[in-house]
Write a protein that holds these residues in place. Structure first.
Motif, short mmCIF file in Angstrom:
data_model
loop_
_atom_site.label_atom_id
_atom_site.label_comp_id
_atom_site.label_asym_id
_atom_site.label_seq_id
_atom_site.Cartn_x
_atom_site.Cartn_y
_atom_site.Cartn_z
N THR A 161 15.78 19.86 6.34
CA THR A 161 16.74 20.25 5.72
C THR A 161 18.14 19.64 6.01
N GLN A 162 19.01 19.58 5.26
CA GLN A 162 20.48 18.83 5.67
C GLN A 162 21.03 19.62 7.25
N GLN A 163 20.92 21.09 7.06
CA GLN A 163 21.42 21.61 8.20
C GLN A 163 20.60 21.28 9.54
N GLU A 164 19.28 21.09 9.48
CA GLU A 164 18.54 20.70 10.76
C GLU A 164 18.86 19.55 11.21
N ILE A 165 19.14 18.53 10.21
CA ILE A 165 19.39 17.12 10.89
C ILE A 165 20.65 17.05 11.59
N GLU A 166 21.70 17.75 10.79
CA GLU A 166 23.19 17.72 11.26
C GLU A 166 23.16 18.45 12.47
N ASN A 167 22.59 19.54 12.73
CA ASN A 167 22.59 20.31 14.08
C ASN A 167 22.12 19.30 15.27
N ARG A 168 20.96 18.66 14.98
CA ARG A 168 20.42 18.10 16.07
C ARG A 168 21.13 16.70 16.21
N LEU A 169 21.74 16.14 15.21
CA LEU A 169 22.69 15.16 15.71
C LEU A 169 23.93 15.30 16.18
N TRP A 170 24.45 16.52 15.94
CA TRP A 170 25.69 17.03 16.77
C TRP A 170 25.20 17.53 18.30
N ASP A 171 24.01 17.80 18.44
CA ASP A 171 23.83 18.21 19.77
C ASP A 171 23.46 17.04 20.79
N ALA A 172 23.20 15.82 19.86
CA ALA A 172 23.16 14.57 20.75
C ALA A 172 24.79 14.18 20.97
N ALA A 173 25.34 14.25 20.02
CA ALA A 173 26.92 13.93 20.31
C ALA A 173 27.64 14.76 21.31
N ASP A 174 27.24 15.86 21.29
CA ASP A 174 27.73 16.81 22.43
C ASP A 174 27.49 16.46 23.63
N GLU A 175 26.28 15.69 23.97
CA GLU A 175 26.03 15.32 25.29
C GLU A 175 27.00 14.53 25.88
N LEU A 176 27.96 13.83 24.95
CA LEU A 176 28.95 12.79 25.40
C LEU A 176 30.24 13.73 26.07
N ARG A 177 30.46 14.95 25.91
CA ARG A 177 31.57 15.48 26.32
C ARG A 177 31.93 15.38 27.71
N VAL A 178 31.17 14.99 28.62
CA VAL A 178 31.18 15.02 29.92
C VAL A 178 31.91 13.45 30.41
N ALA A 179 31.45 12.74 29.19
CA ALA A 179 31.91 11.08 29.49
C ALA A 179 33.04 10.58 29.01
N MET A 180 33.48 11.12 27.77
CA MET A 180 34.35 10.62 26.85
C MET A 180 35.24 11.71 26.03
N PRO A 181 36.40 11.30 25.48
CA PRO A 181 36.88 12.33 24.47
C PRO A 181 36.07 12.29 23.33
N GLU A 182 36.44 13.26 22.32
CA GLU A 182 35.53 13.20 20.99
C GLU A 182 36.17 12.14 20.36
N ALA A 183 37.33 11.71 20.13
CA ALA A 183 37.63 10.42 19.45
C ALA A 183 36.84 9.29 19.67
N ASP A 199 16.60 12.03 19.87
CA ASP A 199 15.17 11.87 19.73
C ASP A 199 14.40 13.10 18.96
N ARG A 200 15.25 14.26 19.18
CA ARG A 200 14.74 15.49 18.47
C ARG A 200 14.93 15.56 17.26
N THR A 201 15.72 14.77 16.67
CA THR A 201 15.96 14.62 15.31
C THR A 201 14.71 14.15 14.55
N PRO A 202 14.56 14.83 13.57
CA PRO A 202 13.44 14.49 12.72
C PRO A 202 13.30 12.93 12.49
N LYS A 203 11.90 12.39 12.20
CA LYS A 203 11.77 11.01 11.80
C LYS A 203 12.89 10.67 10.86
#
Length: 524
Positions: free
Chosen positions: A4-26, A154-158
């Motif tokens: 589903t669209q929602q599933e892949i979007e949520n997984r990808l955002w979880d990955a992006a959110d790991e960057l919050r400790v290292a750099m600004p969202e921009a 990597d937890r994002t579906p293939k």
């Protein structure tokens, strides 16, 4: 089971959110998009590799060279090569291969080597695709954070066609673009134009099968993709469009290329460079290349080095303080003489500013190249809150008979809803603007069906009237209902300063008359 669209979007955002400790969202996009595209390429390659192995179980006698020839001829459309070939460190430059080494030191170096190897092995498709890759440096992004991002992704579906459609994949990419833009402030404007504005421009220009579409300031490629999507939605063949873009920022150009691939669009060429200084698309004789459809949302009021001698400079050269009209001149030069049309978003100042810009505006109106001006609401964009307008141009002599020698002016400045960070045009708003744009107009320039435009103020203004107004295209001059907000701050300051100077002159004359009459004592 379909992803589903929602599933892949949520997984990808979880990955992006790991960057919050290292750099600004921009800065998230510079890391997430290359990793996402690398995983997409790797998953796709692995999927076709498994198909090859399954289909050729009985061909054990093949040599390595023969097997490779068959696989890349019949199954693969790109290569995932080996890095460090012939050494103990040899491994394929794929997502899964590098992920297996995630706990070892030097992860960023291996990721960089893998992405560079893919670019080198596929120069026609992926040259300079992944950008500068500065984030692979340990000083910029630690190995621990990079590992966390990769594990989450990597937890994002293939990401291959056997598991998800390109519509889902492209939609996920668009989701991230918008999400990054929502959180990155003014910087977002360099690579993301709100999709409803893009849709409106593309609907007006209406690309057709096999036409060429060009964006001289393409950002993330959204206008090019929207052109193909719109054609497909209207029953056409979006994949037949030939798409061209130029972008000044190399990393952003990489985002555009990845975006186009994710949407399964392969007939494209995206070049890096300053469009005004160094246009990359040219004919064999060195003149500017011409296209059927040109779309753009250039940087507003950009300071630039004006041309000293350039055939694009019809009507004069734009001032150093603002390249707005220079971008328009480039787009006009890029229109195919038989069917070319262009749509560009610019601030309202281009409609009435004087000096060199007025001279250019006069020439374009005298040549009857401007078809329509569509006033948009304020605060639509991430990079500015000022109101903007869409200007629509047609190649000389190609306007429809009823649009000759005049300009259609539409005011949509009041049509929006307020969202979290900006105003938004709704689907109904877009439909009403398009209805007004496609309407017929009577001898007085008024819509034949005044209720058919959804209440929008619209009028076809003859060029003779515009000439009498000194070639001023200010929407409020021709449509009484036009919003007061159209006057930008600079215009208001200029008007104030002029009135103040006139008042001071009047006071000086009055004091001189009083002094001559022997009346003194006024406080000057």
């Amino acid at each position: 089971m379909a992803v589903t669209q929602q599933e892949i979007e949520n997984r990808l955002w979880d990955a992006a959110d790991e960057l919050r400790v290292a750099m600004p969202e921009a800065q998230y996009s510079s890391v997430v998009f290359p990793l996402m595209f690398w995983k997409y390429l790797s998953d796709t390659w692995d999927h076709h590799h498994q198909e090859f192995l399954s289909d050729n179980e009985g061909l054990e006698g093949l040599s390595a060279e023969e097997a490779r020839e068959i696989e890349y001829r019949d199954y693969q459309s790109f290569e995932i090569p080996f890095i460090h070939p012939g050494t103990v460190q040899q491994r394929r430059a794929s997502w899964s291969s590098i992920l297996a080494t995630i706990t070892q030191p030097g992860l960023g170096q291996r990721v960089r080597a893998s992405l560079q190897a893919i670019e080198t092995a596929n120069p026609d498709k992926f040259s300079r695709l992944f950008g500068s890759m500065t984030w692979t440096s340990e000083e910029v992004l630690s190995g621990e954070v990079l590992a966390a991002v990769m594990q989450a992704m990597d937890r994002t579906p293939k990401m291959h066609e056997g598991n998800m459609s390109h519509d889902v994949l492209g939609g996920a990419y668009e989701y991230l673009l918008k999400r990054f833009s929502d959180g990155s402030g003014t910087r977002a404007g360099q690579f993301f134009t709100p999709r409803e504005v893009v849709e409106l421009i593309v609907e007006v220009l209406a690309p057709e099968n096999r036409e060429s579409v060009y964006d001289p300031t393409c950002g993330s490629g959204g206008m090019l993709i929207a052109s193909a999507n719109l054609l497909k939605a209207h029953g056409g063949r979006g994949y037949t469009l030939k798409l061209y873009g130029q972008e000044a920022v190399a990393d952003t150009a990489g985002v555009a290329r990845m975006n186009l691939f994710m949407h399964n669009l392969t007939q494209f060429q995206v070049e890096v460079g300053d469009t005004l200084k160094d246009p990359r698309f040219k004919k064999p004789d060195g003149s500017i290349a011409q296209f059927d459809v040109i779309v753009a949302n250039p940087p507003y009021s950009l300071k630039w080095k004006p041309w000293t001698k350039d055939p694009r400079a019809i009507g004069g050269v734009a001032p150093q303080s603002s390249a707005d009209w220079a971008f328009v001149q480039h787009m006009i030069a890029s229109m195919d003489p038989k069917r070319g049309r262009a749509g560009v978003v610019l601030p309202h100042g281009v409609l009435f500013r004087g000096g060199q810009e007025a001279a250019i505006r006069q020439r374009i109106l005298d040549d009857d190249l401007l078809e329509a001006v569509i006033g948009l609401p304020p605060n639509l964009f991430y990079s500015t809150s000022i109101p903007t307008a869409i200007l629509v141009f047609r190649a000389s002599g190609t306007k429809s008979d009823e649009r000759q020698k005049g300009v259609l002016i539409i005011d949509a400045s009041k049509r929006f809803i307020k969202a979290k960070n900006r105003n938004v045009l709704t689907e109904a708003d877009i439909a009403d603007v398009l209805t007004a744009y496609r309407s017929s107009f009577d001898a007085g320039g008024n819509p034949v069906d005044p209720d058919g435009d959804g209440g929008l103020a619209a009028r076809f203004v003859p060029t003779t009237e515009i000439v009498k107004a000194g070639y001023d295209l200010n929407i409020g001059r021709y449509l009484k209902q036009a919003a007061v907000e159209q006057e930008d701050l600079g215009t208001l300051i200029d008007a104030y300063n002029l009135a103040r100077a006139e008042r001071q002159k009047a006071e000086q004359r009055m004091l001189a008359v009083l002094a001559d009459a022997g009346i003194k004592g006024f406080d000057e």
